[in-house]
Motif scaffolding. Structure first.
Motif, PDB file in Angstrom:
ATOM      1  N   GLN A 188       5.738 -15.135  20.910  1.00 40.03           N
ATOM      2  CA  GLN A 188       6.277 -14.041  21.700  1.00 40.03           C
ATOM      3  C   GLN A 188       5.356 -13.776  22.886  1.00 40.03           C
ATOM      4  OE1 GLN A 188       6.393 -10.294  19.656  1.00 40.03           O
ATOM      5  NE2 GLN A 188       4.322 -10.469  18.860  1.00 40.03           N
ATOM      6  N   TRP A 189       5.928 -13.211  23.913  1.00 46.86           N
ATOM      7  CA  TRP A 189       5.172 -12.930  25.135  1.00 46.86           C
ATOM      8  C   TRP A 189       5.710 -11.648  25.758  1.00 46.86           C
ATOM      9  CZ3 TRP A 189       6.858 -12.507  30.219  1.00 46.86           C
ATOM     10  CH2 TRP A 189       5.855 -12.494  31.200  1.00 46.86           C
ATOM     11  N   GLY A 190       4.827 -10.807  26.239  1.00 48.15           N
ATOM     12  CA  GLY A 190       5.226  -9.551  26.862  1.00 48.15           C
ATOM     13  C   GLY A 190       4.900  -8.355  25.997  1.00 48.15           C
ATOM     14  N   LYS A 191       5.374  -7.196  26.440  1.00 43.46           N
ATOM     15  CA  LYS A 191       5.047  -5.934  25.773  1.00 43.46           C
ATOM     16  C   LYS A 191       5.885  -5.664  24.529  1.00 43.46           C
ATOM     17  CE  LYS A 191       3.331  -3.245  29.711  1.00 43.46           C
ATOM     18  NZ  LYS A 191       3.535  -2.022  30.513  1.00 43.46           N
ATOM     19  N   PHE A 192       7.106  -6.182  24.501  1.00 38.62           N
ATOM     20  CA  PHE A 192       7.999  -5.844  23.402  1.00 38.62           C
ATOM     21  C   PHE A 192       7.519  -6.494  22.106  1.00 38.62           C
ATOM     22  CE2 PHE A 192      11.824  -6.310  20.791  1.00 38.62           C
ATOM     23  CZ  PHE A 192      12.300  -5.003  20.830  1.00 38.62           C
ATOM     24  N   GLU A 193       7.495  -5.683  21.040  1.00 35.22           N
ATOM     25  CA  GLU A 193       7.069  -6.186  19.737  1.00 35.22           C
ATOM     26  C   GLU A 193       8.293  -6.697  18.968  1.00 35.22           C
ATOM     27  OE1 GLU A 193       4.060  -6.532  18.587  1.00 35.22           O
ATOM     28  OE2 GLU A 193       3.093  -5.656  20.350  1.00 35.22           O
ATOM     29  N   TYR A 194       8.393  -8.021  18.855  1.00 34.36           N
ATOM     30  CA  TYR A 194       9.532  -8.635  18.174  1.00 34.36           C
ATOM     31  C   TYR A 194       9.286  -8.689  16.668  1.00 34.36           C
ATOM     32  CZ  TYR A 194      11.166 -10.165  22.759  1.00 34.36           C
ATOM     33  OH  TYR A 194      11.615 -10.193  24.054  1.00 34.36           O
ATOM     34  N   PRO A 195      10.342  -8.560  15.871  1.00 39.65           N
ATOM     35  CA  PRO A 195      10.169  -8.705  14.409  1.00 39.65           C
ATOM     36  C   PRO A 195       9.866 -10.161  14.060  1.00 39.65           C
ATOM     37  CG  PRO A 195      12.489  -8.510  14.962  1.00 39.65           C
ATOM     38  CD  PRO A 195      11.734  -8.258  16.233  1.00 39.65           C
ATOM     39  N   ASN A 196       9.160 -10.348  12.966  1.00 38.67           N
ATOM     40  CA  ASN A 196       8.773 -11.704  12.573  1.00 38.67           C
ATOM     41  C   ASN A 196       9.973 -12.532  12.107  1.00 38.67           C
ATOM     42  OD1 ASN A 196       6.036 -11.372  13.141  1.00 38.67           O
ATOM     43  ND2 ASN A 196       5.672 -10.387  11.157  1.00 38.67           N
ATOM     44  N   LEU A 197      11.003 -11.876  11.597  1.00 39.19           N
ATOM     45  CA  LEU A 197      12.220 -12.568  11.211  1.00 39.19           C
ATOM     46  C   LEU A 197      13.352 -12.170  12.158  1.00 39.19           C
ATOM     47  CD1 LEU A 197      12.173 -12.347   7.303  1.00 39.19           C
ATOM     48  CD2 LEU A 197      11.486 -14.266   8.755  1.00 39.19           C
ATOM     49  N   TYR A 198      14.193 -13.110  12.480  1.00 36.83           N
ATOM     50  CA  TYR A 198      15.273 -12.893  13.444  1.00 36.83           C
ATOM     51  C   TYR A 198      16.261 -11.859  12.894  1.00 36.83           C
ATOM     52  CZ  TYR A 198      18.888 -14.019  16.865  1.00 36.83           C
ATOM     53  OH  TYR A 198      19.811 -13.963  17.879  1.00 36.83           O
ATOM     54  N   SER A 199      16.439 -10.763  13.632  1.00 44.34           N
ATOM     55  CA  SER A 199      17.334  -9.695  13.181  1.00 44.34           C
ATOM     56  C   SER A 199      18.328  -9.311  14.268  1.00 44.34           C
ATOM     57  CB  SER A 199      16.514  -8.460  12.779  1.00 44.34           C
ATOM     58  OG  SER A 199      15.759  -7.988  13.875  1.00 44.34           O
ATOM     59  N   PHE A 200      18.569 -10.232  15.191  1.00 49.44           N
ATOM     60  CA  PHE A 200      19.474  -9.970  16.302  1.00 49.44           C
ATOM     61  C   PHE A 200      20.836 -10.594  16.016  1.00 49.44           C
ATOM     62  CE2 PHE A 200      15.181  -9.942  18.161  1.00 49.44           C
ATOM     63  CZ  PHE A 200      15.166  -8.631  18.635  1.00 49.44           C
ATOM     64  N   PRO A 201      21.814 -10.392  16.894  1.00 51.94           N
ATOM     65  CA  PRO A 201      23.166 -10.925  16.622  1.00 51.94           C
ATOM     66  C   PRO A 201      23.175 -12.439  16.462  1.00 51.94           C
ATOM     67  CG  PRO A 201      23.216  -9.341  18.413  1.00 51.94           C
ATOM     68  CD  PRO A 201      21.781  -9.577  18.112  1.00 51.94           C
ATOM     69  N   LYS A 202      23.937 -12.894  15.486  1.00 42.93           N
ATOM     70  CA  LYS A 202      24.058 -14.337  15.246  1.00 42.93           C
ATOM     71  C   LYS A 202      25.388 -14.882  15.792  1.00 42.93           C
ATOM     72  CE  LYS A 202      21.207 -14.124  11.081  1.00 42.93           C
ATOM     73  NZ  LYS A 202      21.125 -14.394   9.626  1.00 42.93           N
ATOM     74  N   THR A 203      26.327 -13.967  16.024  1.00 39.78           N
ATOM     75  CA  THR A 203      27.612 -14.384  16.586  1.00 39.78           C
ATOM     76  C   THR A 203      27.549 -14.254  18.094  1.00 39.78           C
ATOM     77  OG1 THR A 203      28.756 -13.591  14.630  1.00 39.78           O
ATOM     78  CG2 THR A 203      30.089 -13.983  16.591  1.00 39.78           C
ATOM     79  N   MET A 204      27.639 -15.409  18.767  1.00 41.77           N
ATOM     80  CA  MET A 204      27.506 -15.419  20.220  1.00 41.77           C
ATOM     81  C   MET A 204      28.686 -16.146  20.845  1.00 41.77           C
ATOM     82  SD  MET A 204      23.457 -16.288  20.632  1.00 41.77           S
ATOM     83  CE  MET A 204      22.219 -15.490  19.604  1.00 41.77           C
ATOM     84  N   LYS A 205      29.026 -15.735  22.061  1.00 39.54           N
ATOM     85  CA  LYS A 205      30.085 -16.391  22.817  1.00 39.54           C
ATOM     86  C   LYS A 205      29.448 -17.397  23.754  1.00 39.54           C
ATOM     87  CE  LYS A 205      34.092 -15.425  25.708  1.00 39.54           C
ATOM     88  NZ  LYS A 205      34.872 -14.375  26.404  1.00 39.54           N
TER      89      LYS A 205
END
Length: 699
Positions: free
Chosen positions: A136-153
């Protein structure tokens, strides 16, 4: 590594391992993590703790057999590396704990990756493989496991969470790239801040003005008093605004000057460190060694560093991507290279339109030769400057409002002091009346200033007005007496002429027979008596006007006086319908009792005389109280007053009747004025007239 694990002293072993890992593995990107190691025998009970942390909330990173990603918020580390080293007797376990550091940005990293230095600070990114965070890079602290949308267009998605907008890109092999943009609403916050301050200011001004106007009973800003106060406050506000602007310019200049001094001081420290490093290595070391050393200096002094060789070519930098991206040249700036003053220089340089400071110093070896040039780029600390300006603004606003309050108080005091003599002049001028003893103004404050001269002129005007009033009064009296004498002479001559002719006729008739003389005498005697009565009436009327006694104003019930006079006229003029219309029993005024009787007598007599013989007379008397005034009206159905003579109605010796001197209404006017009242009339020719008298009500 096995050599360090063989240390008997566990503390020394851990320190040596950390030093070894930092030196050879955790440089550049991996320098973003703090390291903690634990060396444990395979039989140590603490191994169970690590095993539990791995089994409960950690995931093995993709393409590695040694590192695990922590998925539990209460885990003390972000990543954990597990290594085993078999020994002849047993196995030693090495646990490497990685903790993400707070990312510190120096110079370039705050500016050059976007045309706006702010935009780059708002971007963060991360990579996930097999739903596990890889980097990861930048100020935002990302979770260690992917928790974002998995359904993408089309492999792309976006979502807004709090103040961030996240963009997701899906790739084969279960790989995801996340780019996050922070969107602080600074403009709205700025507008709200100034709206809040301005609202407070308006509220204070409004409340202050309202209280002030209530106290002083000022309804408009047309008075000199209010204008002086407002001008004084505006001058204070303008002065404070100028002071504030100058303060901002001064802080900017001081900040710039302080940064230049600080930067050159840091440059000298780094130069000294580099020279000592060269001495320790007997010459300029290898590029790899220089890179490591320069990286350490960059961390130590929290600044970006460039190092050029004696030919002006770049040999090392703490921010290689600046030169790799082509943002800056790999050759030194000509000014420090060809300049004098021992090549010491601090100057302004540009990357595109972005401005920054660059300080240069030569690095000299033990033989006094220049072996390198060190350069420190430094960008103006806008955060620090903004913080200083905000602190200044916070303090200034407090001082600002204090000064506004003080200036309002001082403005009120000064304006009252300056306008007091002017207000006195205004009051005196309002009270000035012709024929009255007008008061002078005693002004001792500063008789030689403009206000003092104005008061002197006013006092002189009062003296001149008194003299002029006396002369005018004397002239008016003389003119009035002359006119009165002419009128008296005219009125007396009118009956004297027929009397003279009648007497002459009697003289001639005397020689006639006695019977004719007696008849003629009886006839002419009545004419002579009528003319003598007319002369007597003229003399009495003039005597009353000329010898009207001074009024003795006392509190009287005007209702009783009016009713008494009305009843008297009702009894003596029965052929005229006289009606009194009022239910008010008491109405007190200040007046002379005898003059009030004369006033009502003249008004009623004038009303009766105005009615022609061929008309049934009707007279209405009304009394009412309106706006603290007693209003009395006497109306008749007489012939009315022609427009041509209305302006002269209250003039002495003016009359519309065939007999008398016309002093009745003039006496009425004088009595009303003496009693501080008003008299007016309305008339319609051929239908009648209504006289209206008003007196101030006395409680």
């Amino acid at each position: 590594m096995r050599r360090y694990l063989a240390y008997g002293n566990k503390k020394i072993a851990n320190e040596q391992i950390v030093h070894y890992l930092t030196k050879y593995y955790f440089k550049n990107y991996w320098d973003a993590y703090n390291i903690n190691v634990q060396v444990l025998p395979i039989t140590d009970q603490n191994n169970n703790r690590y095993n539990k942390l791995i089994s409960d909330g950690s995931v093995k990173l993709y393409n590695t057999n040694y590192f695990y990603c922590s998925n539990q918020k209460d885990n003390p580390f972000d990543y954990l590396g597990v290594f085993s080293y078999p020994n002849p007797t047993d196995t030693t376990m090495l646990y490497v704990e990685l903790y993400a550091k707070e990312r510190i940005n120096y110079g370039y990293s705050d500016a050059v990756l976007d045309k706006s230095e702010r935009a780059r600070l708002n971007i963060s990114s991360a990579k996930y493989e097999k739903e596990v965070l890889q980097w990861q890079w930048g100020k935002f602290e990302y979770p260690n496991l992917y928790s974002f949308p998995k359904t993408m267009k089309n492999g792309i998605a976006s979502v807004c969470v709090d103040k961030h907008k996240h963009y997701f890109f899906s790739f084969p092999n279960d790989t995801h790239i996340v780019i996050s943009e922070e969107r602080p609403n600074d403009f709205v916050a700025y507008i709200l801040f100034w709206t809040y301050i301005f609202s407070i200011y308006l509220a204070i001004v409004f409340v202050g003005k309202f209280v002030f106007m209530r106290i002083q009973k000022i309804q408009t800003i047309n008075s000199l008093f209010t204008k002086i106060r407002i001008q004084f406050i505006w001058y204070i506000v303008a002065s404070l605004a100028v002071v504030f602007c100058i303060s901002i310019l001064y802080i900017n200049e001081q900040n710039f000057s302080s940064q230049r001094k600080h930067q050159m001081t840091i440059t000298k420290y780094i130069k000294f460190e580099l020279e000592r490093f060269i001495v320790d290595n007997d010459s300029l070391p290898s590029k790899t060694a220089i890179n490591f050393f320069l990286h350490d200096l960059s961390k130590l002094y929290e600044t970006d560093i460039h190092l050029y060789n004696a030919s002006g070519e770049l040999i090392s930098t703490s921010v290689p991507y600046i030169f790799a991206k082509g943002f800056a040249s790999k050759l030194i700036n000509p000014n420090p290279y060809f300049g004098t003053n021992n090549h010491e220089l601090i100057q302004t340089e540009y990357i595109g339109s972005f401005k920054y400071l660059a300080s240069y110093l030569p690095v000299i070896d033990t033989d006094g030769r220049i072996v390198a040039y060190v350069c420190l780029p430094s960008f103006l600390s806008y955060k620090k400057l903004a913080s200083n300006l905000f602190n200044l603004l916070a303090i200034f606003l407090i001082i600002y409002f204090v000064f506004i309050v003080l200036s309002s108080i001082i403005g009120v005091f000064l304006s009252k002091r300056l306008s007091r003599p002017i207000k006195t002049i205004e009051e005196k001028l309002r009270a000035v009346k012709l024929g009255k003893q007008n008061e002078k103004i005693d002004y001792q404050a500063a008789p030689d200033d403009e206000i003092g001269m104005l008061i002197v002129q006013y006092n002189q005007m009062v003296d001149q007005l008194a003299e002029s009033a006396e002369l005018l009064a004397q002239s008016e009296r003389e003119l009035a007496w002359r006119e009165m004498a002419q009128q008296i002479a005219h009125e007396i001559k009118n009956p004297l002429t027929p009397m003279k002719l009648t007497i002459q006729q009697l003289q001639r008739a005397k020689n006639m027979d006695k019977e004719t003389f007696d008849n003629y005498f009886e006839k002419t005697a009545g004419v002579l008596i009528e003319q003598i009565d007319n002369l007597s009436s003229i003399a009495s009327e003039f005597s009353n006007f000329a010898r009207m006694p001074a009024a003795k104003l006392v509190r009287i019930n005007i209702v009783d006086k009016l009713i008494t006079v009305v009843n008297l006229f009702k009894n003596n003029y029965e052929e005229t319908d006289i009606v009194y219309l009022s239910t008010i029993e008491k109405a007190f005024i200040k007046a002379d009792k005898e003059q009030m009787t004369q006033l009502f007598n003249n008004l009623l007599k004038n009303a009766i005389q105005s009615i022609p013989p061929d008309r049934d007379g009707k007279i209405r008397i009304e009394l009412d109280i309106t706006q603290n005034q007693v209003v009395i009206s006497v109306s008749d159905n007489g012939t009315g007053i022609p427009p041509a003579v209305q302006a002269k109605l209250f003039t002495p010796n003016f009359t519309t009747k065939s007999s008398g001197m016309g002093l009745g209404l003039s006496i009425v006017k004088s009595i009303v004025t003496t009693s501080h009242g008003e008299i007016s009339f309305t008339t319609q020719e051929g239908e009648g007239t209504k006289f209206i008298v008003k007196f101030p009500l006395v409680k």
